[in-house]
Enzyme design. Structure first.
Site, mmCIF file in Angstrom:
data_model
loop_
_atom_site.group_PDB
_atom_site.id
_atom_site.type_symbol
_atom_site.label_atom_id
_atom_site.label_comp_id
_atom_site.label_asym_id
_atom_site.label_seq_id
_atom_site.Cartn_x
_atom_site.Cartn_y
_atom_site.Cartn_z
ATOM 1 N N LYS A 83 0.851 -1.192 0.000
ATOM 2 C CA LYS A 83 0.000 0.000 0.000
ATOM 3 C C LYS A 83 0.887 1.243 0.000
ATOM 4 C CE LYS A 83 -4.359 0.987 2.254
ATOM 5 N NZ LYS A 83 -5.047 0.917 3.544
HETATM 6 C C1 E4P Z 1 -8.353 1.206 3.915
HETATM 7 O O1 E4P Z 1 -7.652 0.838 3.029
HETATM 8 C C2 E4P Z 1 -8.307 2.585 4.454
HETATM 9 O O2 E4P Z 1 -7.073 2.852 5.018
HETATM 10 C C3 E4P Z 1 -9.432 2.759 5.442
HETATM 11 O O3 E4P Z 1 -10.621 2.288 4.840
HETATM 12 C C4 E4P Z 1 -9.584 4.173 5.945
HETATM 13 O O4 E4P Z 1 -10.774 4.255 6.705
HETATM 14 P P1 E4P Z 1 -11.114 5.487 7.667
HETATM 15 O O5 E4P Z 1 -11.314 6.699 6.838
HETATM 16 O O6 E4P Z 1 -12.364 5.057 8.373
HETATM 17 O O7 E4P Z 1 -9.944 5.621 8.614
#
Ligand code: E4P
Length: 214
Positions: A83
């Site tokens: 990522k």
């Molecule tokens: C997933 O890949 C993201 O990092 C996550 O969905 C972020 O979610 P949030 O905005 O609730 O922290």
């Protein structure tokens, strides 16, 4: 639409995989920090629990550091997806990974132009954050519609992974728009099954079943 679970809590992952509904996992530094565990230990354990794409995020923000971490994550397990943040350096690392056959998930996407760049850099997944856009009074799902349309126009292989999902309506809208993946917190997965008419109907069937001669 594939369902990923958005968590670093291995107990939640264990419960969700037992349902037979989970195709993969996404993590981020904030989710891992909540566990109090080392990122590497968490990802190694998730790899034993789930046979599907598992996103592990780089912690560096400079090109050299991100590339080093991307290569290290790739060595951990064949299912690890690196990522990377949607920055110029993040896109450069995305391209390097694509050239080496390493799967990537480009995260923190808040515009269709950013998603276009990620696709051109060869990203495997793009993660638009719908909940965080809703939080600032923008329509998060409008972004998904735009990205799906742009990617279809040019037949990009990059998969649209809806992230920052906060409630069941986000999941339904993702499916209606044809998103490839929705990454869902455990709490929202549980909410998806709930309907008051199901509960009431089941209670009535249970009650009436007692009247059936045995
Ligand atoms: C997933 O890949 C993201 O990092 C996550 O969905 C972020 O979610 P949030 O905005 O609730 O922290």
């Amino acid at each position: 639409m594939k369902f990923f679970i958005d968590t670093a809590d291995v107990n939640e992952i264990r419960e969700a995989t037992a349902l037979g509904l989970i195709d993969g996992v996404t993590t981020n530094p904030s989710l891992v920090a909540k566990t109090g565990r080392k990122y590497l230990d968490v990802v190694r354990e998730i790899c034993e629990l789930v046979d599907g794409p598992i996103s592990a995020e780089v912690l560096a923000t400079d090109y050299d550091g991100m590339l080093r971490e991307a290569l290290a994550w790739h060595e951990v397990h064949a299912n690890v997806v690196v990522k990377l943040p949607l920055t110029l350096d993040g896109l450069k690392v995305t391209r390097q990974c694509a050239n080496k056959g390493i799967a990537t998930n480009v995260t923190l996407c808040f515009s269709a132009n950013q998603a276009l760049l990620a696709a051109k850099a060869g990203a495997t997944y793009i993660s638009p954050f719908v909940g965080r856009l809703d939080d600032v009074s923008e329509e998060g799902m409008d972004l998904i519609a735009k990205i799906v349309a742009v990617y279809r126009n040019y037949d990009f292989d990059t998969q649209v992974l809806v992230a920052s999902v906060r409630h069941p309506v986000h999941v339904l809208q993702s499916a209606l728009l044809g998103a490839d993946v929705c990454t869902i917190p455990f709490k929202v997965i549980e909410q998806l099954v709930k309907h008051p008419l199901t509960d009431a109907g089941l209670a009535k069937f249970v009650e009436d079943s007692k009247k059936i001669p045995r």
